[in-house]
Design a protein around this motif. Structure first.
Motif, PDB file in Angstrom:
ATOM      1  N   ALA A   1      -0.500  -7.045   4.860  1.00 23.92           N
ATOM      2  CA  ALA A   1       0.736  -6.265   4.955  1.00 23.92           C
ATOM      3  C   ALA A   1       0.817  -5.224   3.828  1.00 23.92           C
ATOM      4  O   ALA A   1       1.253  -4.091   4.039  1.00 23.92           O
ATOM      5  CB  ALA A   1       1.939  -7.207   4.893  1.00 23.92           C
ATOM      6  N   HIS A   2       0.391  -5.604   2.645  1.00 23.58           N
ATOM      7  CA  HIS A   2       0.368  -4.703   1.476  1.00 23.58           C
ATOM      8  C   HIS A   2      -0.433  -3.428   1.776  1.00 23.58           C
ATOM      9  O   HIS A   2      -0.076  -2.337   1.348  1.00 23.58           O
ATOM     10  CB  HIS A   2      -0.264  -5.495   0.320  1.00 23.58           C
TER      11      HIS A   2
ATOM     12  N   SER B   1       8.353   0.103  -2.262  1.00 28.98           N
ATOM     13  CA  SER B   1       9.099  -1.052  -2.749  1.00 28.98           C
ATOM     14  C   SER B   1       8.521  -2.355  -2.190  1.00 28.98           C
ATOM     15  O   SER B   1       8.304  -3.323  -2.930  1.00 28.98           O
ATOM     16  CB  SER B   1      10.563  -0.882  -2.341  1.00 28.98           C
ATOM     17  N   ILE B   2       8.217  -2.373  -0.896  1.00 26.75           N
ATOM     18  CA  ILE B   2       7.720  -3.611  -0.282  1.00 26.75           C
ATOM     19  C   ILE B   2       6.233  -3.804  -0.591  1.00 26.75           C
ATOM     20  O   ILE B   2       5.773  -4.936  -0.785  1.00 26.75           O
ATOM     21  CB  ILE B   2       7.998  -3.578   1.238  1.00 26.75           C
ATOM     22  N   HIS B   3       5.493  -2.705  -0.662  1.00 26.97           N
ATOM     23  CA  HIS B   3       4.086  -2.759  -1.092  1.00 26.97           C
ATOM     24  C   HIS B   3       3.966  -3.510  -2.430  1.00 26.97           C
ATOM     25  O   HIS B   3       3.101  -4.383  -2.606  1.00 26.97           O
ATOM     26  CB  HIS B   3       3.592  -1.311  -1.222  1.00 26.97           C
TER      27      HIS B   3
ATOM     28  N   VAL C   1       4.064 -11.861  -3.790  1.00 28.77           N
ATOM     29  CA  VAL C   1       3.761 -12.976  -2.889  1.00 28.77           C
ATOM     30  C   VAL C   1       2.293 -13.379  -3.028  1.00 28.77           C
ATOM     31  O   VAL C   1       1.957 -14.567  -3.150  1.00 28.77           O
ATOM     32  CB  VAL C   1       4.059 -12.592  -1.419  1.00 28.77           C
ATOM     33  N   VAL C   2       1.413 -12.385  -3.013  1.00 28.94           N
ATOM     34  CA  VAL C   2      -0.019 -12.662  -3.106  1.00 28.94           C
ATOM     35  C   VAL C   2      -0.358 -13.351  -4.428  1.00 28.94           C
ATOM     36  O   VAL C   2      -1.103 -14.337  -4.472  1.00 28.94           O
ATOM     37  CB  VAL C   2      -0.830 -11.353  -2.953  1.00 28.94           C
ATOM     38  N   SER C   3       0.208 -12.844  -5.502  1.00 27.28           N
ATOM     39  CA  SER C   3      -0.071 -13.419  -6.811  1.00 27.28           C
ATOM     40  C   SER C   3       0.399 -14.878  -6.881  1.00 27.28           C
ATOM     41  O   SER C   3      -0.307 -15.759  -7.373  1.00 27.28           O
ATOM     42  CB  SER C   3       0.617 -12.568  -7.881  1.00 27.28           C
ATOM     43  N   THR C   4       1.599 -15.134  -6.357  1.00 24.62           N
ATOM     44  CA  THR C   4       2.110 -16.507  -6.309  1.00 24.62           C
ATOM     45  C   THR C   4       1.197 -17.394  -5.470  1.00 24.62           C
ATOM     46  O   THR C   4       0.833 -18.506  -5.881  1.00 24.62           O
ATOM     47  CB  THR C   4       3.519 -16.503  -5.680  1.00 24.62           C
ATOM     48  N   ALA C   5       0.828 -16.914  -4.308  1.00 28.11           N
ATOM     49  CA  ALA C   5       0.014 -17.716  -3.400  1.00 28.11           C
ATOM     50  C   ALA C   5      -1.356 -18.010  -4.002  1.00 28.11           C
ATOM     51  O   ALA C   5      -1.868 -19.127  -3.906  1.00 28.11           O
ATOM     52  CB  ALA C   5      -0.132 -17.003  -2.056  1.00 28.11           C
ATOM     53  N   ARG C   6      -1.955 -17.019  -4.644  1.00 32.25           N
ATOM     54  CA  ARG C   6      -3.265 -17.246  -5.262  1.00 32.25           C
ATOM     55  C   ARG C   6      -3.186 -18.245  -6.416  1.00 32.25           C
ATOM     56  O   ARG C   6      -4.020 -19.132  -6.541  1.00 32.25           O
ATOM     57  CB  ARG C   6      -3.827 -15.925  -5.785  1.00 32.25           C
ATOM     58  N   THR C   7      -2.194 -18.079  -7.272  1.00 34.24           N
ATOM     59  CA  THR C   7      -2.075 -18.967  -8.424  1.00 34.24           C
ATOM     60  C   THR C   7      -1.849 -20.409  -7.978  1.00 34.24           C
ATOM     61  O   THR C   7      -2.492 -21.341  -8.465  1.00 34.24           O
ATOM     62  CB  THR C   7      -0.921 -18.502  -9.331  1.00 34.24           C
ATOM     63  N   PHE C   8      -0.921 -20.607  -7.039  1.00 36.38           N
ATOM     64  CA  PHE C   8      -0.649 -21.966  -6.597  1.00 36.38           C
ATOM     65  C   PHE C   8      -1.809 -22.542  -5.787  1.00 36.38           C
ATOM     66  O   PHE C   8      -2.050 -23.749  -5.826  1.00 36.38           O
ATOM     67  CB  PHE C   8       0.645 -22.026  -5.784  1.00 36.38           C
TER      68      PHE C   8
ATOM     69  N   LEU D   1       1.651  -1.298  10.068  1.00 38.96           N
ATOM     70  CA  LEU D   1       2.835  -2.139  10.283  1.00 38.96           C
ATOM     71  C   LEU D   1       4.065  -1.413   9.761  1.00 38.96           C
ATOM     72  O   LEU D   1       4.085  -0.995   8.592  1.00 38.96           O
ATOM     73  CB  LEU D   1       2.681  -3.463   9.523  1.00 38.96           C
ATOM     74  N   LYS D   2       5.106  -1.312  10.558  1.00 36.65           N
ATOM     75  CA  LYS D   2       6.353  -0.682  10.095  1.00 36.65           C
ATOM     76  C   LYS D   2       6.985  -1.557   9.005  1.00 36.65           C
ATOM     77  O   LYS D   2       6.915  -2.780   9.059  1.00 36.65           O
ATOM     78  CB  LYS D   2       7.346  -0.537  11.247  1.00 36.65           C
ATOM     79  N   ASP D   3       7.647  -0.923   8.068  1.00 35.41           N
ATOM     80  CA  ASP D   3       8.218  -1.702   6.960  1.00 35.41           C
ATOM     81  C   ASP D   3       9.175  -2.783   7.453  1.00 35.41           C
ATOM     82  O   ASP D   3       9.177  -3.908   6.936  1.00 35.41           O
ATOM     83  CB  ASP D   3       8.850  -0.783   5.902  1.00 35.41           C
ATOM     84  N   THR D   4       9.974  -2.491   8.451  1.00 38.23           N
ATOM     85  CA  THR D   4      10.904  -3.521   8.952  1.00 38.23           C
ATOM     86  C   THR D   4      10.143  -4.695   9.565  1.00 38.23           C
ATOM     87  O   THR D   4      10.532  -5.854   9.394  1.00 38.23           O
ATOM     88  CB  THR D   4      11.871  -2.916   9.984  1.00 38.23           C
ATOM     89  N   GLU D   5       9.071  -4.402  10.287  1.00 38.95           N
ATOM     90  CA  GLU D   5       8.226  -5.480  10.817  1.00 38.95           C
ATOM     91  C   GLU D   5       7.657  -6.347   9.695  1.00 38.95           C
ATOM     92  O   GLU D   5       7.576  -7.574   9.799  1.00 38.95           O
ATOM     93  CB  GLU D   5       7.021  -4.903  11.567  1.00 38.95           C
TER      94      GLU D   5
END
Lengths: 160, 160, 160, 160, 160, 160, 160, 160, 160, 160, 160, 160
Positions: free
Chosen positions: L37-38, L48-50, L56-63, L99-103
């Motif tokens: 998505a990024h 902003s969402i990028h 999210v990615v950083s959290t997911a990788r660390t955990f 992917l549209k930002d809202t999607e």
């Protein structure tokens, strides 16, 4: 004999004390309003404004500390207790519950404009009494005017 | 339909929401009490306690943010506005004006003990409803109990 | 022809030059007094005040550099040689040998009050001549007044 | 009974105390001479030497602190007050007013050589009395000899 | 209705707007002049002045941002486009091609003196209209006067 | 079987291996020449060039490591032993003993020009054989050409 | 007249000069040997020893700089040119090409032992001539002995 | 054949080994004593001394590592196991349970004085055997004497 | 004789010089356009794009320095004076006054596309003349293409 | 109309798009393989290789981001979803469960060699189509070849 | 009246106090065992395990501080004196003298397993008495189990 | 005999192993979805969402690393290979291409909700089996619930 001696003549202490105490209350109020909006904002600009609000809070907290310590330094004990803020802070603030992002921008513009208007009065009022305090109020005004612009620019066109 | 969806079942939301909202008010109150004492303390231990109080304030501010955002994350809008703190915070706080260093230590010990007592009740109350929130309350309690000890140790012998 | 040209009209150079030169001597004197107390203090508050004194010294050193370079920038060579400090610094300082912690607090409060009183006179004196220099003197006063408060608050009750 | 106890036998205290006290005065003198040259230098090498002088000042300040605290650690109160420096510092220093860059290099080489010569005498003198103090004097000499070289290399050919 | 609201009364906006716009152009011009000299300097002092010029550029860039944002904050859109700088910047600058180190020093002293002279006029002009803007102009002047001195001291003796 | 396998076809290994080995020797030689000049320079530009030389040394050391590891990565063991450098490095270097600052600048310009000329030949030679190695040689050339300019600009007018 | 003046009496210069020059050559040789092994090592302990070797190189480079500058500071120009290292360095080093990890450990232990043995002789030799130089040699020995142990411990049992 | 070879002659190993082993035990003991006091102190100077004790612990831990690794580097395996510390550490330490702040200061002064006295004996004992080890013992003594002073100054007047 | 010697053959200097000079002007123009938009943007995406624009400016400033120094390194004096930028920069830029956020995105996409198109021509043009310069132009293109994408993605759907 | 416009001609997009997409899949695959080995390795070299593997993972993750963003920058949406990696990644990887350290080294050497072989093909393929993309592929190859060597050197003798 | 008040009911204090005191002793013992192995290890894996052991020591020291301060925070004075550790620590530890690397791995696995087994009992024991203390014991267990795995994986195959 | 020993009784290993393995797959899947998505997001909220997606990615990788290492620490080899993720990850993910930002916001809210729902089941499931693993799952849930809120708040009003 006062507890902490003042380096200001007694004649100057009243106007300077009032300027600092009311600035303290405005800044503490602003920091709480900013956090309330930071937590309750919803809408497509959530993240951008959520982050921007923490800059308002950080500014307000840092300057509230400087202002309160300036007051103490002049022998005038500052008052930043919850009941004092609730009773004397006159800045407009947000309603309870979730806040739409467009509402948040308006709330912060309004709060900052109120704070700036009062600061400009105190800059004039302290000119004779204490140029050192006046210089601090000028610095705070410069920063709040910058932050006000950044929310106002975000607020355009206003009927958005 | 709620604005922000909750990942908790409705049955759990009330007890968790109350636990988080009252913890938020206690922590915001503590941050303001800590700063008030930080600015108004006088006496031979001024510098040491002045610095120690900023650790209380920093802890209270950081956890208040975590608690409010946890509440929002569960779909429950937090309320940290000045009037809410003034109306609902029940922690004992300092009087107006300069504060003797020995008084300050007692004020902070009392405020922390009140906050800790209430947190321990909420740890028990949220055990079933949400172990994630409970874990956060446990972390806050651990830190406040550590700070309480450091002021209480400083407070000895108490008739000082 | 002067060695370094001044951006000030000649009429303004004298008052500004005197203000900067005497501020330089006060700040260098203060940095030496602060270190003397830092090294010779004894008593139960040794560590706390030993550290606090290094903040006075750091402030005095940093501002002495700014003041001297401001003087040079205006084409007026500053003089911070040992013999000049010894001959022209009028701040009260500590006696030879070990110093009790309570004495140290009083010595620093006295030195800071003397420095602040003289700075406030120079703020008034430079208002017309050079608002840029005046702004620097205001900044120094703000910081020294803050440090004076922190020692004075520590000094209470004074018959301690 | 002395205020701060010495870990040195009484017989050793005099020579060590004199070595440390005179080193302290030389280093404080050097720090003031270095700053005076830093502010008043003019000429095509202004910037390079202006910066180099701050390294001399930084070295002199850091070691003056170590030397004074070593003296205190041995129960011997150090004396670094302005009047003491002016009265007992024998390092040659700059004249009043602007200083040509070539003059500055010579002034610093001369001051450092005087300081080094006296340090080497004290290294010999403290050999028996206190190897711990001697080791500190050796460290200071190493650093000042390095700085002397860097100015002397810059000074070549000397009739420049 | 203006796009971004001004916190200044209309009467003050013109003088403040002109002061900020012309300061912006001077600072952007200075940043480009400084880089041009940074790249084209030749001669035995190449490295020292090459580095010193980047401090001018860094100062000019940072203050140009502050000045432009101050203008925007007062509801007055700043103009820093290439054609505006080229058309309205009146600072003297370097000729095309390689520049001897002695020439560079003179070019920068001249550009800084022109900028400083105009800033001092604007400090006087904004005194009534907006003390917050005036305070910013004072800060810029202090820094540019410091940098002017460092090039002027390097420029001595001028017939070098 | 080779010890470390190569990802290059055998036909390409010879030209790439020679390019890397001779670049390694040039860079190690340059790092030693740069340090020799850094230590032995005398004259009014001592400090400025003394510092500039450490940038040459740092560049040469960093790239020598990259070049040697690139060689190893291609299965070709690099040789950077003292006797190999002494026997195969063809860069011109300084004479024994103190070196005048003007001499140093010329020595470094000459060494860098020799190194750059040889690198440009190797960039051409490796174009077909290994674009990855070629890209590294291009990076080294860019950096050495930048450093060459900074010494050459300092060298002007050459009869200085 | 010497180019850079010495702070040592002439009688001491010879022994100190020889001690520093031969230490310089040993350290530069060690830094090149260490890098050669760092690049050419193969075997199951590759990564661990590859990293450990860079600590040897870093130590050798840092101390070679200190030693050469100490020599210059005493008016004795150091010589670290490639041909000098190749001609006068007597440390045993590695053969050409890939090196097995067990060989590398032995090579470094041998080189360090040779360097340490020679340093201990120079510590004795400089005791009278210059305690400042002796102190530097002691520091180098301490660090090289620590690194020798870490390779020797890795080398056990030696018939590995 | 020893496991790790020594660079010391056998004759020197015994005195150096004993000096290092007993210093190791003293420093590990000191680190445990310091932490015990850090945790159990009560009284009005709690925070100031609580922090000061961590500097003792940090010093003791860092030097214990250096001392043990120096021993290993000389081929002499150090022993820092709990039972060895308990059996051979002779520094006086605190009693069980809470400790008044004034008691803590006395306990640390006593422990540091015991450690310093023993270190000065070892400095003398290792002079001939190993100047490298002696230099390390001198560094430890300098630091412990500084810390002893800071507690002793805090201890004044002793009947406090 | 040229002032700074070129390492390029004369035949290559013209094409490389033109490529670098026009890239310099484009990058300086881009940095000014980016700042103009950074200051004058209004609309709901103010903050996000205000921040994004500073990344364009930072990129443009950093590469303009590298490009100009590459030109100087090749003996070709670069020209980045205001009048040169205004006269020769052909990138499309924003109009005067406030700019809507959607307009800003389009302005920056257009400016970046113009710059990229011209860079790709110069990459082809310098392929033969100087692979080192070509490699720099490739790096700039990679970064500008990345930034173009981020604005173009933000620009979707284009009729927004 | 494409969503994000491409700066490449249509003819070039296919080859560049395929090169980037397959490189992306290889790098994401490599990052997952590297982590799998990082978690499941056992044997005497556990720690050393466990750490080394995280450097592979870090490299693979960083370059996968650069490659995917380069693809997007060229108007070609990259695909790094789990199912795409599983379906199209052709690098050999580890088996399920614990992995012996010697097996891990071989697995990583094999995976890196496969990735490098495919990258070298894409470097050739993109030479005409897009030198900017080619330059990125060269950088990735350089880094992967370095890491391949470090595992291969560790792998020696291969029958270990 | 207790010196430091407990926030736990008396009934809970005994089990919590015992859990914390025995955990403290285990962690201090582990930190000393880890250092002993760090200093005395020999063998081909020396460096890798030498570094790994410092992570055990760092973990043990940090948690021992947290555990002791938690005990104090609950009004229960912790005991970490050398004689207490020696008398009550039951973790198996290394023998005197040099330790082979394979032995070290086994010693640490054994010590960590003993510590973990006892921690899991205390997690169960404190569940009712104090969830805040239990949460700390859970954190320690998680970290020690991670470290145990890393030594156990290194230990494979166990008859190595 | 198992390769890595477990500190859990066999009865507990199955439920804990399943909880960790499925959490690992969810987190690795989430990290790949987040990056997809990024890279592919388009629309006015791109930047902003990028940026938010990288959190999210950083959290997911660390955990994912913590979870896999926890599994290994319990003697249960984790499986995070591409084919395992593709085969067993049940989180909903994005379609191919832009992917549209809202999607994007909706995709991430859905993926996080699925992950959170499964984590809460595993928190319940591991309560008896292993409180240490349960505590880790609680921490992951807290963080993912926070990130879910920030996307959900951005998603309002949902028919946007």
């Amino acid at each position: 004999m006062s507890v902490v001696k003042s380096t200001l003549p007694e004649s100057a202490q009243k106007v300077v004390g009032q300027a600092l105490q009311s600035t303290l209350v405005d800044l503490l109020g602003l920091s709480l309003i900013g956090k309330q909006a930071h937590w309750n904002i919803v809408g497509p600009r959530f993240r951008s404004i959520h982050l921007q609000l923490d800059e308002v809070v950080s500014t307000a907290r840092t300057f509230s500390d400087t202002v309160a310590e300036r007051s103490a330094a002049l022998g005038l004990p500052p008052d930043g207790r919850p009941e004092t803020i609730a009773a004397t802070c006159t800045l407009p603030g947000p309603k309870d519950g979730w806040l739409k992002d467009t509402e948040v921008v308006q709330v912060i513009v309004d709060a900052l404009e109120a704070a700036i208007g009062r600061l400009r009065e105190r800059i004039a009022a302290t000119d004779e009494a204490d140029p050192v305090t006046q210089d601090l109020l000028i610095s705070i005004t410069a920063e709040l005017e910058k932050q006000r612009w950044m929310f106002d620019a975000e607020n355009w066109p206003r009927d958005n």
